[in-house]
Design a protein around this motif. Structure first.
Motif, PDB file in Angstrom:
ATOM      1  N   LYS A   1      34.526  77.923  46.833  1.00 29.23           N
ATOM      2  CA  LYS A   1      34.444  76.427  46.804  1.00 29.23           C
ATOM      3  C   LYS A   1      35.363  75.789  47.875  1.00 29.23           C
ATOM      4  CE  LYS A   1      34.518  72.019  44.196  1.00 29.23           C
ATOM      5  NZ  LYS A   1      34.950  71.522  42.861  1.00 29.23           N
ATOM      6  N   ALA A   2      36.533  76.420  47.999  1.00 33.69           N
ATOM      7  CA  ALA A   2      37.427  75.577  49.028  1.00 33.69           C
ATOM      8  C   ALA A   2      37.215  76.111  50.455  1.00 33.69           C
ATOM      9  CB  ALA A   2      39.031  76.048  48.776  1.00 33.69           C
ATOM     10  N   GLU A   3      36.830  77.440  50.636  1.00 35.65           N
ATOM     11  CA  GLU A   3      36.516  77.966  51.953  1.00 35.65           C
ATOM     12  C   GLU A   3      35.142  77.343  52.238  1.00 35.65           C
ATOM     13  OE1 GLU A   3      39.521  80.438  49.984  1.00 35.65           O
ATOM     14  OE2 GLU A   3      37.380  79.731  49.188  1.00 35.65           O
ATOM     15  N   LEU A   4      34.263  77.231  51.783  1.00 38.32           N
ATOM     16  CA  LEU A   4      32.988  76.734  52.063  1.00 38.32           C
ATOM     17  C   LEU A   4      33.127  75.171  52.188  1.00 38.32           C
ATOM     18  CD1 LEU A   4      30.475  78.397  49.504  1.00 38.32           C
ATOM     19  CD2 LEU A   4      30.771  78.865  52.013  1.00 38.32           C
ATOM     20  N   LYS A   5      33.843  74.455  51.530  1.00 34.20           N
ATOM     21  CA  LYS A   5      34.133  73.014  51.823  1.00 34.20           C
ATOM     22  C   LYS A   5      34.743  72.724  52.957  1.00 34.20           C
ATOM     23  CE  LYS A   5      35.828  69.027  49.456  1.00 34.20           C
ATOM     24  NZ  LYS A   5      36.550  68.408  48.301  1.00 34.20           N
ATOM     25  N   GLU A   6      36.012  73.583  53.454  1.00 34.34           N
ATOM     26  CA  GLU A   6      36.589  73.465  54.552  1.00 34.34           C
ATOM     27  C   GLU A   6      35.491  73.721  55.710  1.00 34.34           C
ATOM     28  OE1 GLU A   6      40.698  74.630  56.737  1.00 34.34           O
ATOM     29  OE2 GLU A   6      40.422  75.387  54.764  1.00 34.34           O
ATOM     30  N   HIS A   7      34.731  74.715  55.408  1.00 34.62           N
ATOM     31  CA  HIS A   7      33.801  74.938  56.785  1.00 34.62           C
ATOM     32  C   HIS A   7      32.829  73.935  57.023  1.00 34.62           C
ATOM     33  CE1 HIS A   7      31.578  77.609  59.175  1.00 34.62           C
ATOM     34  NE2 HIS A   7      30.446  77.591  58.416  1.00 34.62           N
ATOM     35  N   GLU A   8      32.536  73.452  55.712  1.00 35.68           N
ATOM     36  CA  GLU A   8      31.387  72.402  56.141  1.00 35.68           C
ATOM     37  C   GLU A   8      31.850  71.053  56.598  1.00 35.68           C
ATOM     38  OE1 GLU A   8      29.821  72.127  52.103  1.00 35.68           O
ATOM     39  OE2 GLU A   8      28.512  74.047  52.013  1.00 35.68           O
ATOM     40  N   ALA A   9      33.238  70.898  56.466  1.00 36.47           N
ATOM     41  CA  ALA A   9      33.763  69.716  56.885  1.00 36.47           C
ATOM     42  C   ALA A   9      34.226  69.755  58.376  1.00 36.47           C
ATOM     43  CB  ALA A   9      35.092  69.511  56.005  1.00 36.47           C
TER      44      ALA A   9
ATOM     45  N   ARG B   1      29.288  79.829  45.249  1.00 36.33           N
ATOM     46  CA  ARG B   1      30.028  78.559  45.526  1.00 36.33           C
ATOM     47  C   ARG B   1      30.899  78.038  44.788  1.00 36.33           C
ATOM     48  NH1 ARG B   1      27.213  76.136  49.526  1.00 36.33           N
ATOM     49  NH2 ARG B   1      28.458  74.351  49.185  1.00 36.33           N
ATOM     50  N   SER B   2      30.992  78.575  43.543  1.00 37.77           N
ATOM     51  CA  SER B   2      32.163  78.193  42.697  1.00 37.77           C
ATOM     52  C   SER B   2      33.488  78.974  43.103  1.00 37.77           C
ATOM     53  CB  SER B   2      31.861  78.517  41.234  1.00 37.77           C
ATOM     54  OG  SER B   2      32.979  78.143  40.080  1.00 37.77           O
TER      55      SER B   2
ATOM     56  N   LYS C   1      30.739  69.570  60.287  1.00 38.18           N
ATOM     57  CA  LYS C   1      30.150  68.253  60.129  1.00 38.18           C
ATOM     58  C   LYS C   1      31.240  67.413  61.111  1.00 38.18           C
ATOM     59  CE  LYS C   1      29.586  63.909  57.326  1.00 38.18           C
ATOM     60  NZ  LYS C   1      30.282  63.196  58.181  1.00 38.18           N
TER      61      LYS C   1
END
Length: 239
Positions: free
Chosen positions: A217-225, A213-214, A228
């Motif tokens: 981080k950017a790829e997972l954050k964009e995917h989660e957004a 996740r570290s 959502k």
């Protein structure tokens, strides 16, 4: 005596539940899941939850489950027979009491640390000898520790990893294992670390949750957004 017989037999059933719950935990199943599945099989309730796959896909748990199903059917017949004969004196109360005593003793023996460890080792050796790893669930194979993480990371057009190679990004000392790269219908396994990454690629990886996740981080954050936003969009359409 009839009432006493039924009470003792119900005690036997409760002890059998606890014994099998312990045996299931020795195979690696969590206690609350084990107890629920034991009661489900014993009563023939037949809950079709995802947890039931943890029983069906495991040879030792499957054998214990078969016993529970048979014992539950037999117990139902015994209790019905006992209730229908409640006024009869033909109850073997002392004999059934001995059976209950043996089962209670067996339960306490299973709770002894040395016995628990010995049985756990025995079950593990049984799996290594008679069980192919492809028959295990993903959870049993990969997610054995609290921090284990299996995730598919998407590369959006804004990802800084596009144009690079995983071998350049990963540190050999970090707990990240790349399983494959999915590019549309193409699955890349051989040379996955030396493949130049493209937008739209999905990287399937396994390792330490915090490290993954570290690093991504950017790829997972964009995917989660994005996920959502899609959920919110669907909710707005439904409303």
């Amino acid at each position: 005596m009839g009432y006493l017989f039924i009470l003792i037999y119900l005690t036997i059933i409760l002890v059998v539940i606890e014994i099998n719950t312990l045996l299931f935990t020795f195979t690696g199943l969590k206690k609350h899941i084990a107890r629920f599945q034991v009661i489900s099989m014993l009563t023939g309730t037949g809950f079709t939850t995802g947890e039931s796959e943890l029983i069906i896909d495991h040879p030792i748990r499957r054998r214990l489950g078969a016993f529970l199903i048979l014992f539950g059917a037999f117990s139902l017949a015994v209790i019905i027979s006992a209730i229908s004969s409640i006024l009869s004196d033909e109850f073997f109360t002392m004999k059934i009491g001995y059976v209950a005593g043996v089962l209670v003793f067996f339960l306490f023996v299973l709770k002894v640390g040395k016995v628990k460890n010995r049985l756990s080792d025995l079950f593990e050796r049984e799996l290594e000898t008679n069980f192919d790893i492809q028959d295990l669930t993903i959870k049993d194979v990969f997610l054995t520790e609290e921090n284990d993480y299996l995730v598919e990371v998407p590369l959006h057009s804004t990802s800084s990893m596009i144009g690079g190679k995983l071998i350049e990004k990963l540190n050999s000392e970090e707990d990240i294992n790349i399983l494959l790269i999915k590019r549309g219908e193409i699955i890349i396994r051989k040379g996955r670390l030396n493949t130049e990454l493209q937008a739209g690629d999905f990287i399937l990886m396994f390792g330490d949750k915090e490290v993954i996740r570290s690093m991504f981080k950017a790829e997972l954050k964009e995917h989660e957004a994005e996920a959502k936003g899609e959920i919110d969009r669907r909710n707005n359409i439904q409303s």
